[in-house]
Design a protein around this motif. Structure first.
Motif, mmCIF file in Angstrom:
data_model
loop_
_atom_site.group_PDB
_atom_site.id
_atom_site.type_symbol
_atom_site.label_atom_id
_atom_site.label_comp_id
_atom_site.label_asym_id
_atom_site.label_seq_id
_atom_site.Cartn_x
_atom_site.Cartn_y
_atom_site.Cartn_z
ATOM 1 N N VAL A 1 11.379 3.739 -2.444
ATOM 2 C CA VAL A 1 10.205 2.944 -2.096
ATOM 3 C C VAL A 1 9.249 3.812 -1.273
ATOM 4 O O VAL A 1 9.660 4.402 -0.276
ATOM 5 N N PRO A 2 7.982 3.934 -1.676
ATOM 6 C CA PRO A 2 7.019 4.739 -0.902
ATOM 7 C C PRO A 2 6.881 4.214 0.523
ATOM 8 O O PRO A 2 6.965 2.998 0.766
ATOM 9 N N LEU A 3 6.680 5.136 1.442
ATOM 10 C CA LEU A 3 6.546 4.752 2.848
ATOM 11 C C LEU A 3 5.358 3.811 3.045
ATOM 12 O O LEU A 3 5.427 2.854 3.816
ATOM 13 N N GLY A 4 4.260 4.070 2.341
ATOM 14 C CA GLY A 4 3.075 3.221 2.465
ATOM 15 C C GLY A 4 3.359 1.775 2.112
ATOM 16 O O GLY A 4 2.873 0.844 2.773
ATOM 17 N N LYS A 5 4.167 1.562 1.063
ATOM 18 C CA LYS A 5 4.490 0.192 0.646
ATOM 19 C C LYS A 5 5.284 -0.526 1.734
ATOM 20 O O LYS A 5 5.058 -1.708 2.016
ATOM 21 N N ILE A 6 6.229 0.180 2.367
ATOM 22 C CA ILE A 6 7.022 -0.427 3.444
ATOM 23 C C ILE A 6 6.126 -0.812 4.616
ATOM 24 O O ILE A 6 6.247 -1.896 5.188
ATOM 25 N N LEU A 7 5.197 0.058 4.966
ATOM 26 C CA LEU A 7 4.300 -0.215 6.090
ATOM 27 C C LEU A 7 3.384 -1.401 5.788
ATOM 28 O O LEU A 7 3.018 -2.161 6.689
ATOM 29 N N VAL A 8 2.993 -1.562 4.519
ATOM 30 C CA VAL A 8 2.187 -2.725 4.139
ATOM 31 C C VAL A 8 3.030 -3.997 4.238
ATOM 32 O O VAL A 8 2.585 -5.014 4.779
ATOM 33 N N GLU A 9 4.262 -3.942 3.738
ATOM 34 C CA GLU A 9 5.144 -5.113 3.782
ATOM 35 C C GLU A 9 5.446 -5.539 5.216
ATOM 36 O O GLU A 9 5.618 -6.727 5.499
ATOM 37 N N GLU A 10 5.513 -4.564 6.141
ATOM 38 C CA GLU A 10 5.798 -4.883 7.542
ATOM 39 C C GLU A 10 4.547 -5.273 8.323
ATOM 40 O O GLU A 10 4.613 -5.533 9.525
ATOM 41 N N GLY A 11 3.394 -5.280 7.650
ATOM 42 C CA GLY A 11 2.152 -5.699 8.300
ATOM 43 C C GLY A 11 1.530 -4.647 9.191
ATOM 44 O O GLY A 11 0.623 -4.952 9.977
ATOM 45 N N VAL A 12 1.994 -3.405 9.075
ATOM 46 C CA VAL A 12 1.443 -2.329 9.907
ATOM 47 C C VAL A 12 0.133 -1.813 9.320
ATOM 48 O O VAL A 12 -0.837 -1.568 10.040
ATOM 49 N N LEU A 13 0.092 -1.626 8.010
ATOM 50 C CA LEU A 13 -1.094 -1.119 7.331
ATOM 51 C C LEU A 13 -1.564 -2.088 6.253
ATOM 52 O O LEU A 13 -0.794 -2.923 5.774
ATOM 53 N N THR A 14 -2.843 -1.953 5.886
ATOM 54 C CA THR A 14 -3.372 -2.666 4.724
ATOM 55 C C THR A 14 -3.383 -1.713 3.538
ATOM 56 O O THR A 14 -3.255 -0.488 3.694
ATOM 57 N N LEU A 15 -3.564 -2.258 2.329
ATOM 58 C CA LEU A 15 -3.644 -1.398 1.139
ATOM 59 C C LEU A 15 -4.813 -0.424 1.251
ATOM 60 O O LEU A 15 -4.713 0.731 0.836
ATOM 61 N N SER A 16 -5.926 -0.889 1.823
ATOM 62 C CA SER A 16 -7.091 -0.019 1.993
ATOM 63 C C SER A 16 -6.760 1.150 2.921
ATOM 64 O O SER A 16 -7.153 2.294 2.672
ATOM 65 N N GLN A 17 -6.011 0.868 3.996
ATOM 66 C CA GLN A 17 -5.631 1.936 4.917
ATOM 67 C C GLN A 17 -4.693 2.935 4.241
ATOM 68 O O GLN A 17 -4.791 4.134 4.470
ATOM 69 N N VAL A 18 -3.781 2.444 3.383
ATOM 70 C CA VAL A 18 -2.883 3.346 2.661
ATOM 71 C C VAL A 18 -3.692 4.275 1.764
ATOM 72 O O VAL A 18 -3.433 5.483 1.700
ATOM 73 N N ARG A 19 -4.698 3.727 1.075
ATOM 74 C CA ARG A 19 -5.538 4.572 0.209
ATOM 75 C C ARG A 19 -6.277 5.628 1.035
ATOM 76 O O ARG A 19 -6.413 6.782 0.621
ATOM 77 N N THR A 20 -6.771 5.223 2.214
ATOM 78 C CA THR A 20 -7.459 6.172 3.092
ATOM 79 C C THR A 20 -6.518 7.294 3.528
ATOM 80 O O THR A 20 -6.876 8.481 3.510
ATOM 81 N N LEU A 21 -5.289 6.934 3.905
ATOM 82 C CA LEU A 21 -4.308 7.937 4.340
ATOM 83 C C LEU A 21 -3.938 8.881 3.204
ATOM 84 O O LEU A 21 -3.772 10.082 3.405
ATOM 85 N N LEU A 22 -3.815 8.332 2.005
ATOM 86 C CA LEU A 22 -3.500 9.188 0.857
ATOM 87 C C LEU A 22 -4.623 10.181 0.592
ATOM 88 O O LEU A 22 -4.381 11.332 0.209
ATOM 89 N N ALA A 23 -5.885 9.737 0.827
ATOM 90 C CA ALA A 23 -7.014 10.647 0.655
ATOM 91 C C ALA A 23 -6.951 11.779 1.671
ATOM 92 O O ALA A 23 -7.160 12.949 1.351
ATOM 93 N N HIS A 24 -6.617 11.437 2.928
ATOM 94 C CA HIS A 24 -6.476 12.467 3.958
ATOM 95 C C HIS A 24 -5.297 13.382 3.636
ATOM 96 O O HIS A 24 -5.375 14.597 3.812
ATOM 97 N N GLN A 25 -4.197 12.784 3.149
ATOM 98 C CA GLN A 25 -3.018 13.587 2.831
ATOM 99 C C GLN A 25 -3.304 14.539 1.680
ATOM 100 O O GLN A 25 -2.831 15.671 1.664
ATOM 101 N N ARG A 26 -4.095 14.079 0.717
ATOM 102 C CA ARG A 26 -4.414 14.928 -0.425
ATOM 103 C C ARG A 26 -5.150 16.191 0.042
ATOM 104 O O ARG A 26 -4.977 17.270 -0.498
ATOM 105 N N LYS A 27 -5.997 16.018 1.097
ATOM 106 C CA LYS A 27 -6.712 17.178 1.628
ATOM 107 C C LYS A 27 -5.754 18.135 2.336
ATOM 108 O O LYS A 27 -5.962 19.331 2.358
ATOM 109 N N SER A 28 -4.687 17.586 2.947
ATOM 110 C CA SER A 28 -3.739 18.425 3.672
ATOM 111 C C SER A 28 -2.749 19.109 2.736
ATOM 112 O O SER A 28 -2.205 20.155 3.059
#
Length: 509
Positions: free
Chosen positions: A117-144
């Motif tokens: 299970v992707p870490l982003g999905k777990i964080l969304v299920e636990e109410g820590v992040l939204t789907l929009s925030q996961v997409r933003t983080l993936l964009a930053h990660q892609r740059k790294s």
């Protein structure tokens, strides 16, 4: 409570005990209360409720606990891309280290059951992040994340420097950004550092990195040899066309500011998809660095506040608001003592941050933001909002602490919207009553009760200084007159000395 959560709570208790914050008896009492609670409660919250620990002590133990869990939890054999994802989330303030650690352990438990299970999905299920925030983080990660076009190896590149090619440790070829992250493992991490004089961003030679986060800041040198500050303020790769257009308009407005207490904007340019502001480089200490030595005297706090208020008045007349006032935004220049206001925020950058992160309130530092700045309506911000923020800074200069504390930015903003600010005299009884009243007016919850302009605030501080000078003058003359009269030894002489002093000060003689 799951087994992993129980292990975390016990580790927290042991570390608090080892740090000397609590006794064994206090720990046992808190654990018993936790066990009896019908709903799961954190051990730290219970210890604070019992009066055995402060919030600050709990935060210290939790940070140490996060580091310890990273070292001791043998189940966390995770792909490095997930660790990088979590690191970026913490760095951008979207999640705490404790939340990421909890999600990583949950991911490890699922992996042990044969579920990926992707870490982003777990964080969304636990109410820590939204789907929009996961997409933003993936964009930053892609740059790294960068890949070698020759040998195909993949690396997490930390602290990438614009304009600097990153070489593959395996074959020496220049790494490139991948079109997608994919599922392949990375082969290692590369930490980039600025080599003074060897990297160019536009027409500027980078000398050193000053800070990193949502805003990159470099110390650099232009073609004439002048030392400047480069600030990356907008990334076109995640910007809407209208945001780029508005950035240029607002940057042009900043360039029109010309005031001795404002760091001059020298240039605006785009480089590799990022928009940079070039500002005057001020050699000195930030007010935050000054405050590490303790709170300031009332006279020094008033001097700094007058200078900043004067700078704000100039900016407000040009239609520019600061939007991110805090001690880090004020520099006291070495040698001259000149007070310089830096890091003016841009409305478009605040709106973009809200769009990308879905925080629900504007960008800024909660401890210094005005209550109305918490809303999503950028237009609600005006001159009185900057005055409130400056009032928070003045409060901290006089007391060594901001007026409001909380466990999260949201809690601080809720308190600001529902509670009156405390008096500075509650934390520093030596502050003159009239200065305390000025601070209170700056920090009024209702905008209409604050100073109407930064100029009005500056004039109130000048009047306060004049009154203080007058009182000092009265005290000095009275002491001198009484000294002379006492030497004569006559009661009549003493009375006449008092009359002459008062008459002189009232302009009658």
């Amino acid at each position: 409570m799951t087994d992993s959560e129980r292990e975390e709570e016990l580790l927290f208790g042991r570390m608090a005990l080892r740090a000397g914050f609590i006794t064994e008896e206090q720990l046992k009492e808190a654990l018993k209360k936790q066990e009896e609670s019908p709903v799961h409660r954190r051990l730290g919250d219970i210890l604070v409720e019992l009066g055995y620990m402060t919030r600050g002590q709990v935060a210290l133990v939790m940070r140490a606990q996060g580091r310890q869990l990273d070292k001791t939890d043998k189940r966390l054999r995770l792909p490095r891309r997930d660790v990088l994802f979590g690191t970026i989330a913490v760095k951008l303030g979207l999640a705490t280290k404790e939340q990421i650690n909890r999600a990583l352990r949950r991911q490890a438990e699922l992996r042990a059951q044969g579920k990926e299970v992707p870490l982003g999905k777990i964080l969304v299920e636990e109410g820590v992040l939204t789907l929009s925030q996961v997409r933003t983080l993936l964009a930053h990660q892609r740059k790294s994340l960068m890949v070698c076009p020759q040998c195909g190896k993949r690396y997490n590149v930390l602290n990438a420097v614009p304009g600097k090619k990153v070489k593959c440790p395996n074959c020496g070829a220049s790494l490139e950004e991948p079109l997608a992250i994919g599922t392949a493992e990375v082969n290692g991490a590369i930490k980039e550092e600025v080599e003074p004089g060897k990297v160019r961003i536009g027409g500027y030679v980078v000398l050193e990195e000053i800070s990193r986060g949502w805003k990159l800041i470099y110390k650099a040198k232009d073609r004439s040899g002048q030392i400047v500050a480069l600030k990356a303020v907008l990334d076109e790769r995640v910007s809407l066309p209208q945001e780029v257009a508005r950035f240029r308009q607002e940057a042009d407005a900043l360039k029109r500011l010309s005031h001795p207490n404002i760091a001059r904007i020298l240039d605006v340019f785009e480089f590799e998809g990022r928009h940079f502001l070039v500002t005057e480089f001020v050699q000195g200490r930030t007010l935050r660095q000054v405050l590490t030595e303790g709170h300031l005297t009332p006279s020094e706090a008033v001097r700094i506040t007058k200078a900043v208020a004067d700078a704000l008045h100039h900016a407000h007349q040009k239609g520019v608001y600061h939007r991110d006032m805090k001690p880090e935004s004020i520099i006291v220049e070495d040698g001259t003592g000149r007070v310089v206001l830096t890091d003016f925020g841009l409305a478009v950058c605040q709106e973009q941050t809200m769009r990308l992160t879905r925080k629900g309130f504007a960008a800024g530092t909660a401890a210094y933001m005005a209550p109305e700045a918490a809303g999503s309506a950028i237009d609600a911000y005006d001159a009185t909002s900057d005055i409130y923020s400056l009032g928070c800074v003045l409060f901290e200069m006089l007391t060594g602490r901001p007026p409001f504390y909380g466990d999260s930015p949201l809690e601080i903003m809720v308190r600001k919207m529902n509670e009156d600010a405390p008096s500075v005299m509650d934390y520093n009884a030596t502050v003159p009553q009239k200065l305390a009243a000025i601070v209170a007016k700056c920090l009024a919850r209702k905008k209409e009760l604050r100073y109407r302009s930064a100029l009005e605030l500056k004039e109130a501080l000048i009047d306060l200084e004049r009154e203080q000078e007058w009182r000092q003058k009265v005290t000095t003359l009275l002491k001198r007159s009484l000294c002379v009269a006492t030497s004569v030894g006559s009661a009549a002489a003493i009375v006449y000395a008092l009359y002459a002093t008062i008459a002189y000060l009232l302009g009658e003689v």
